[in-house]
Motif scaffolding. Structure first.
Motif, short mmCIF file in Angstrom:
data_model
loop_
_atom_site.label_atom_id
_atom_site.label_comp_id
_atom_site.label_asym_id
_atom_site.label_seq_id
_atom_site.Cartn_x
_atom_site.Cartn_y
_atom_site.Cartn_z
N PHE A 55 0.87 -1.18 0.00
CA PHE A 55 0.00 0.00 0.00
C PHE A 55 0.91 1.22 0.00
CE2 PHE A 55 -3.26 2.49 2.77
CZ PHE A 55 -3.81 3.09 1.65
N THR A 59 -1.65 6.31 -3.10
CA THR A 59 -2.66 5.39 -3.62
C THR A 59 -3.80 5.21 -2.62
OG1 THR A 59 -1.64 3.37 -2.75
CG2 THR A 59 -0.91 4.11 -4.93
N VAL A 61 -6.78 2.14 -1.52
CA VAL A 61 -7.25 0.77 -1.66
C VAL A 61 -8.74 0.78 -1.31
CG1 VAL A 61 -6.57 0.13 0.70
CG2 VAL A 61 -6.87 -1.64 -1.01
N VAL A 184 -7.23 -0.67 -6.55
CA VAL A 184 -6.28 0.38 -6.19
C VAL A 184 -6.46 1.53 -7.17
CG1 VAL A 184 -3.84 0.98 -6.03
CG2 VAL A 184 -4.63 -1.22 -5.17
#
Length: 192
Positions: A55, A59, A61, A184
């Motif tokens: 992760f 970004t 998730v 993502v």
């Protein structure tokens, strides 16, 4: 939006069963599984079923799922893990006789915040964690309603972090969650 292949993640603790069903992943939790560190209860539980992958800063998730959350503390959502003492779990949990939306942020010891969402029972829930700078912003929604901010928590920008879907069943066998997607995207540009 990039779909994450279920096979690209690894389990923090293997579930009783996990099998693909079309694009979804159907997972059954072991009885007695949970994630908690010390606060108020005095115990450490480190037995969650989290399917995690890297992760990165910049970004987000996102995990969408459905399940029959009816046993005490049945839970599912997104798990964000740096190490055994630093992690975040956010999603829904069955507590005090109804479905609750919340987060546990753990930095050596755990905290817990929840709010009731009984009208979310039986519907598709999506949890989104967006990592930007020194923080993670966690949002959730039901079906296609707008996302609402649940929590803004510190997250070391230099830390190697993993994240993905998770579930726990502290009080009963047989909790099965259908994870419909794991994606993502770029991190959210704004907090609100």
């Amino acid at each position: 939006m990039t779909r994450v292949d279920w096979a690209s993640g690894h389990w923090t603790h293997e579930p009783v069963e996990a099998h693909p069903d079309g694009d979804a992943l159907v997972v059954t939790a072991a009885e007695g599984t949970d994630a908690w560190r010390i606060t108020s209860y005095g115990f450490i539980h480190d037995t969650e079923h989290a399917l995690v992958a890297p992760f990165d800063v910049g970004t987000a998730v996102e995990v969408a799922f459905t399940g029959d959350f009816s046993g005490d503390f049945d839970q599912a959502g997104v798990f964000i893990r740096t190490d055994d003492e630093n992690w975040i779990k956010s999603g829904v949990e069955f507590s005090d006789g109804l479905l609750q939306l919340g987060a546990v942020v753990t930095r050596g010891v755990s905290d817990w915040s929840v709010a009731p969402v009984p009208h979310w029972a039986g519907r598709r829930i999506t949890v989104r964690a967006s990592r930007s700078g020194d923080a993670v912003a966690i949002r959730a929604r039901v079906d296609d309603e707008p996302f609402a901010l649940i929590r803004l928590a510190p997250l070391d920008p230099g830390a190697l972090v993993e994240a993905g879907p998770f579930l726990c069943a502290p009080s009963r066998p047989g909790l099965t969650v259908r994870f419909e997607s794991w994606t993502v995207t770029p991190a959210d540009e704004t907090l609100h």
